[in-house]
Scaffold this motif. Sequence first.
Motif, PDB file in Angstrom:
ATOM      1  N   GLN A 122       0.798  -1.218   0.000  1.00 47.13           N
ATOM      2  CA  GLN A 122       0.000   0.000   0.000  1.00 47.13           C
ATOM      3  C   GLN A 122       0.835   1.274   0.000  1.00 47.13           C
ATOM      4  O   GLN A 122       0.306   2.373  -0.161  1.00 47.13           O
ATOM      5  CB  GLN A 122      -0.944  -0.006   1.204  1.00 47.13           C
ATOM      6  CG  GLN A 122      -1.986  -1.107   1.155  1.00 47.13           C
ATOM      7  CD  GLN A 122      -2.775  -1.099  -0.151  1.00 47.13           C
ATOM      8  OE1 GLN A 122      -3.540  -0.173  -0.400  1.00 47.13           O
ATOM      9  NE2 GLN A 122      -2.574  -2.095  -0.996  1.00 47.13           N
ATOM     10  N   ASN A 123       2.146   1.139   0.165  1.00 50.47           N
ATOM     11  CA  ASN A 123       3.034   2.299   0.140  1.00 50.47           C
ATOM     12  C   ASN A 123       3.743   2.466  -1.196  1.00 50.47           C
ATOM     13  O   ASN A 123       4.588   3.348  -1.337  1.00 50.47           O
ATOM     14  CB  ASN A 123       4.076   2.193   1.253  1.00 50.47           C
ATOM     15  CG  ASN A 123       3.439   2.244   2.625  1.00 50.47           C
ATOM     16  OD1 ASN A 123       2.427   2.906   2.822  1.00 50.47           O
ATOM     17  ND2 ASN A 123       4.022   1.529   3.572  1.00 50.47           N
ATOM     18  N   LEU A 124       3.408   1.615  -2.160  1.00 45.71           N
ATOM     19  CA  LEU A 124       3.996   1.696  -3.494  1.00 45.71           C
ATOM     20  C   LEU A 124       2.888   1.570  -4.531  1.00 45.71           C
ATOM     21  O   LEU A 124       1.854   0.937  -4.273  1.00 45.71           O
ATOM     22  CB  LEU A 124       5.033   0.585  -3.705  1.00 45.71           C
ATOM     23  CG  LEU A 124       6.313   0.664  -2.872  1.00 45.71           C
ATOM     24  CD1 LEU A 124       7.156  -0.587  -3.091  1.00 45.71           C
ATOM     25  CD2 LEU A 124       7.112   1.909  -3.211  1.00 45.71           C
ATOM     26  N   PRO A 125       3.070   2.131  -5.702  1.00 37.64           N
ATOM     27  CA  PRO A 125       2.052   1.990  -6.759  1.00 37.64           C
ATOM     28  C   PRO A 125       1.994   0.556  -7.266  1.00 37.64           C
ATOM     29  O   PRO A 125       2.946  -0.210  -7.128  1.00 37.64           O
ATOM     30  CB  PRO A 125       2.546   2.951  -7.845  1.00 37.64           C
ATOM     31  CG  PRO A 125       4.016   3.056  -7.621  1.00 37.64           C
ATOM     32  CD  PRO A 125       4.223   2.944  -6.141  1.00 37.64           C
ATOM     33  N   ALA A 126       0.870   0.206  -7.854  1.00 31.84           N
ATOM     34  CA  ALA A 126       0.729  -1.132  -8.428  1.00 31.84           C
ATOM     35  C   ALA A 126       1.410  -1.238  -9.790  1.00 31.84           C
ATOM     36  O   ALA A 126       1.767  -2.323 -10.227  1.00 31.84           O
ATOM     37  CB  ALA A 126      -0.748  -1.489  -8.560  1.00 31.84           C
ATOM     38  N   PHE A 127       1.605  -0.097 -10.470  1.00 32.13           N
ATOM     39  CA  PHE A 127       2.093  -0.091 -11.850  1.00 32.13           C
ATOM     40  C   PHE A 127       3.188   0.961 -11.975  1.00 32.13           C
ATOM     41  O   PHE A 127       2.957   2.142 -11.706  1.00 32.13           O
ATOM     42  CB  PHE A 127       0.917   0.197 -12.787  1.00 32.13           C
ATOM     43  CG  PHE A 127       1.244   0.396 -14.240  1.00 32.13           C
ATOM     44  CD1 PHE A 127       2.410  -0.103 -14.824  1.00 32.13           C
ATOM     45  CD2 PHE A 127       0.358   1.094 -15.064  1.00 32.13           C
ATOM     46  CE1 PHE A 127       2.692   0.092 -16.165  1.00 32.13           C
ATOM     47  CE2 PHE A 127       0.625   1.283 -16.409  1.00 32.13           C
ATOM     48  CZ  PHE A 127       1.802   0.790 -16.959  1.00 32.13           C
ATOM     49  N   VAL A 128       4.368   0.510 -12.372  1.00 36.08           N
ATOM     50  CA  VAL A 128       5.514   1.396 -12.552  1.00 36.08           C
ATOM     51  C   VAL A 128       6.093   1.180 -13.942  1.00 36.08           C
ATOM     52  O   VAL A 128       6.223   0.034 -14.401  1.00 36.08           O
ATOM     53  CB  VAL A 128       6.597   1.125 -11.486  1.00 36.08           C
ATOM     54  CG1 VAL A 128       7.912   1.781 -11.864  1.00 36.08           C
ATOM     55  CG2 VAL A 128       6.135   1.610 -10.119  1.00 36.08           C
ATOM     56  N   THR A 129       6.431   2.246 -14.626  1.00 37.28           N
ATOM     57  CA  THR A 129       7.094   2.137 -15.922  1.00 37.28           C
ATOM     58  C   THR A 129       8.424   2.895 -15.856  1.00 37.28           C
ATOM     59  O   THR A 129       8.471   4.054 -15.442  1.00 37.28           O
ATOM     60  CB  THR A 129       6.203   2.675 -17.065  1.00 37.28           C
ATOM     61  OG1 THR A 129       6.899   2.572 -18.309  1.00 37.28           O
ATOM     62  CG2 THR A 129       5.770   4.103 -16.841  1.00 37.28           C
ATOM     63  N   ILE A 130       9.508   2.199 -16.220  1.00 36.31           N
ATOM     64  CA  ILE A 130      10.854   2.746 -16.080  1.00 36.31           C
ATOM     65  C   ILE A 130      11.364   3.204 -17.442  1.00 36.31           C
ATOM     66  O   ILE A 130      11.409   2.420 -18.393  1.00 36.31           O
ATOM     67  CB  ILE A 130      11.820   1.709 -15.483  1.00 36.31           C
ATOM     68  CG1 ILE A 130      11.261   1.149 -14.164  1.00 36.31           C
ATOM     69  CG2 ILE A 130      13.196   2.315 -15.254  1.00 36.31           C
ATOM     70  CD1 ILE A 130      12.086   0.026 -13.579  1.00 36.31           C
ATOM     71  N   GLN A 131      11.717   4.457 -17.516  1.00 39.36           N
ATOM     72  CA  GLN A 131      12.277   5.066 -18.724  1.00 39.36           C
ATOM     73  C   GLN A 131      11.412   4.776 -19.957  1.00 39.36           C
ATOM     74  O   GLN A 131      11.896   4.303 -20.991  1.00 39.36           O
ATOM     75  CB  GLN A 131      13.713   4.543 -18.964  1.00 39.36           C
ATOM     76  CG  GLN A 131      14.596   5.461 -19.798  1.00 39.36           C
ATOM     77  CD  GLN A 131      14.859   6.810 -19.131  1.00 39.36           C
ATOM     78  OE1 GLN A 131      14.704   6.958 -17.941  1.00 39.36           O
ATOM     79  NE2 GLN A 131      15.240   7.788 -19.923  1.00 39.36           N
ATOM     80  N   PRO A 132      10.102   5.079 -19.878  1.00 39.54           N
ATOM     81  CA  PRO A 132       9.234   4.791 -21.026  1.00 39.54           C
ATOM     82  C   PRO A 132       9.482   5.759 -22.174  1.00 39.54           C
ATOM     83  O   PRO A 132       9.933   6.890 -21.968  1.00 39.54           O
ATOM     84  CB  PRO A 132       7.835   4.989 -20.453  1.00 39.54           C
ATOM     85  CG  PRO A 132       8.030   6.041 -19.411  1.00 39.54           C
ATOM     86  CD  PRO A 132       9.375   5.750 -18.796  1.00 39.54           C
ATOM     87  N   THR A 133       9.181   5.311 -23.372  1.00 34.33           N
ATOM     88  CA  THR A 133       9.235   6.209 -24.513  1.00 34.33           C
ATOM     89  C   THR A 133       8.096   7.211 -24.405  1.00 34.33           C
ATOM     90  O   THR A 133       6.984   6.876 -23.998  1.00 34.33           O
ATOM     91  CB  THR A 133       9.110   5.436 -25.824  1.00 34.33           C
ATOM     92  OG1 THR A 133       9.023   6.365 -26.906  1.00 34.33           O
ATOM     93  CG2 THR A 133       7.853   4.562 -25.861  1.00 34.33           C
ATOM     94  N   LEU A 134       8.369   8.458 -24.751  1.00 33.75           N
ATOM     95  CA  LEU A 134       7.326   9.483 -24.762  1.00 33.75           C
ATOM     96  C   LEU A 134       6.903   9.809 -26.187  1.00 33.75           C
ATOM     97  O   LEU A 134       6.185  10.774 -26.423  1.00 33.75           O
ATOM     98  CB  LEU A 134       7.820  10.734 -24.025  1.00 33.75           C
ATOM     99  CG  LEU A 134       8.093  10.523 -22.531  1.00 33.75           C
ATOM    100  CD1 LEU A 134       8.577  11.810 -21.876  1.00 33.75           C
ATOM    101  CD2 LEU A 134       6.856  10.001 -21.813  1.00 33.75           C
ATOM    102  N   GLY A 135       7.358   9.002 -27.137  1.00 27.91           N
ATOM    103  CA  GLY A 135       6.905   9.100 -28.520  1.00 27.91           C
ATOM    104  C   GLY A 135       6.065   7.891 -28.872  1.00 27.91           C
ATOM    105  O   GLY A 135       5.914   6.962 -28.073  1.00 27.91           O
ATOM    106  N   HIS A 136       5.512   7.887 -30.075  1.00 31.72           N
ATOM    107  CA  HIS A 136       4.734   6.743 -30.558  1.00 31.72           C
ATOM    108  C   HIS A 136       3.645   6.320 -29.575  1.00 31.72           C
ATOM    109  O   HIS A 136       3.594   5.187 -29.116  1.00 31.72           O
ATOM    110  CB  HIS A 136       5.669   5.557 -30.853  1.00 31.72           C
ATOM    111  CG  HIS A 136       6.637   5.834 -31.955  1.00 31.72           C
ATOM    112  ND1 HIS A 136       7.921   5.346 -31.961  1.00 31.72           N
ATOM    113  CD2 HIS A 136       6.514   6.567 -33.084  1.00 31.72           C
ATOM    114  CE1 HIS A 136       8.556   5.758 -33.048  1.00 31.72           C
ATOM    115  NE2 HIS A 136       7.713   6.505 -33.756  1.00 31.72           N
ATOM    116  N   GLY A 137       2.784   7.247 -29.246  1.00 28.43           N
ATOM    117  CA  GLY A 137       1.693   6.972 -28.312  1.00 28.43           C
ATOM    118  C   GLY A 137       1.889   7.654 -26.983  1.00 28.43           C
ATOM    119  O   GLY A 137       0.922   7.887 -26.247  1.00 28.43           O
TER     120      GLY A 137
END
Length: 486
Positions: free
Chosen positions: A178-193
Motif C-alpha cells: 500500500q506504500n507503493l504503486p501497483a504499476f511502474v514504468t521505467i524510462q518509457p518512450t514518450l513518442g509513438h503513443g
Amino acid sequence: MNFLSSIDSPRSFCGVTRREMLQRSAVGFGGLALQAMLGQTQRETGSWTHHPSAAKRVIFLFMHGGPSHVDTFDYKPLLARDHDKPLPFAKPRVQFAQTGHLMASPWSFRRHGQSGQWVSELFPHVAEMSDELCLIKSIHGSNEAHGGALLKIHTGSDTFVRPSMGSWVSYGLGSENQNLPAFVTIQPTLGHGGVQNFGSAFLPAAYQGVRIGHQGGDSKRLSIPNLKPPEGITRETQGRGLAYLERLNRLQLGAVGQDAYLESRIASFELAFRMQMEAPHWMDLSGVSSQRAKLYGMDSAHTERFARQCLLAARLSEAGVRFVQCSHAYWDQHSQLKKDHQRLAAEVDKPIAGLLQDLKARGLLEDTLVIWGGEFGRTPTAQGKDGRDHNPHAFTWWMAGGGVRGGFSHGATDEYGYYAVRDKVHVHDLHATILHLLGLDHERLTYRYAGRDFRLTDVDGKVVQPILRQTIMGSQSVGGGVKSVG
C-alpha cells in the motif's frame, strides 16, 4: 486526520450543516471503509482473482522499435540458402515501405539447453537461460506504423484511447504494497503513443503507471519526478498541507456524492505521501551487493544503463509492485542492421539474463511473469543495402516464469519468417493469456464507461493454452471477484 472533527462551525461549504453532511455521506464513507477492509483481505488471500493464479506480478521488458525475429529467436536456415533471391510468394498488400530480395541473417544460430531452443549469437547470456524461456513465434498484429503498433501492444487498440495493460492489471489486482504503486514504468518512450502507453484513460487515475526516469541529466540515477518535497518544506509541513487538501476534497466529495475521479485524486495524494517513506529505499541501488550488481552488468559502462532498470524492476517486484515495465530503444534498423542490432542486443543481453537468474535464485521467478518483445517484427527481405522493414505479420515474444512452459516453443512462421502460419497468436490472445496467468478472466475484467463495458481484449482474444505449464481452472472470487464497475 478526520476532517469532521476539525470543523468548528455548525455550517460547512455549500450551505450544508455538519449534521446534514454526516447524514448524506454516511453511506459513502461506510462504503469506502468496507471497500478498504475487503480490499486488504482480498489482497492477502489472493481472492481478487477469477481463478487460481500462476503469477502474482509482471515484469515487461519492452524493446521499442521492433527487434528482428529472424535475427534473434526465429531461426530460418532457408534465409541463408536463398540470400538475395526474390521472395517466392506475395508480400503484403499494405507495406510500410518497399523491400527487395531475401537477406540472410548476419548472425548464426545454435541450440541451447536441454530443450534445444534455437537462439541467435546476438543473445549469448539469454541463451544460457533458454530452458526457462517460452518462445511464442507466431504473434501478429494489425499496424505497420510504430505509433499504432505500440498502442495496440500496450492498450489493445490502435485507433482509440484505451487503458494500458499495466493499468488493467492494477485495476484488477490492486497493489501488494500500500506504500507503493501497483504499476511502474521505467524510462518509457514518450513518442509513438506517449503517455497513452502507460495511461489509465477512462479508468480512475489511480491505476495509471508511475513513471521513473533519469532526472536532470543524471544517467546513473533513476528517480520519480516530484517525489521529494520542495526545498525548505519539512515532512511535517507537507503533511499538514496535504491533510488540509484532503479536508477540502472530502468536503467536496460529501457535497457531490460518489465521484470516482475525485476519490482517485485523494488516493493519489495519499499514495504519493506514503511513497516518500518507502520508495527511496527500494530505488536506492547503492546498497546492492557487488556480486548482485555484477550479475546484472552494473560493472560495465555498456550494460549499466539497462542493468539499472532490470535490477530496479526486480527490487520493486520483490517489494510488491504488480506490473513493472522496462523500456529499451531503438530497435528500428531500416539500415545498418548488423551494426545497430549488435550494439542494442549487447546492451540488454546480460542484464536480462541476470534478471532471470536473480529472480530464480530468490524464488521469485516461479510467480513472476517476465515478458520480452517489441511492437512488431521485421521483414526477411532487405530494405536498402542492409536493413529490414517493419513487419506486423509475424514476430516473436518470449515469456519466462509465472506459469508458462520453460524450454518450449509455440507457433511458427513460414519458411522465411514473413507471416505467422501455425498456431497464430494475435495481440488480443497475448493479452488474454497474460491476464489468465494472473488469475484474471479477460472477458470478465471489464469497466463500464459511456454506456458500454470495455476490456483490454475488446471483443476478441483467447488464452493460448499450450504455453501454460498447467491448466488453471476453477474460481475463487469473492462476491463475483473482479467485475464490471460503473
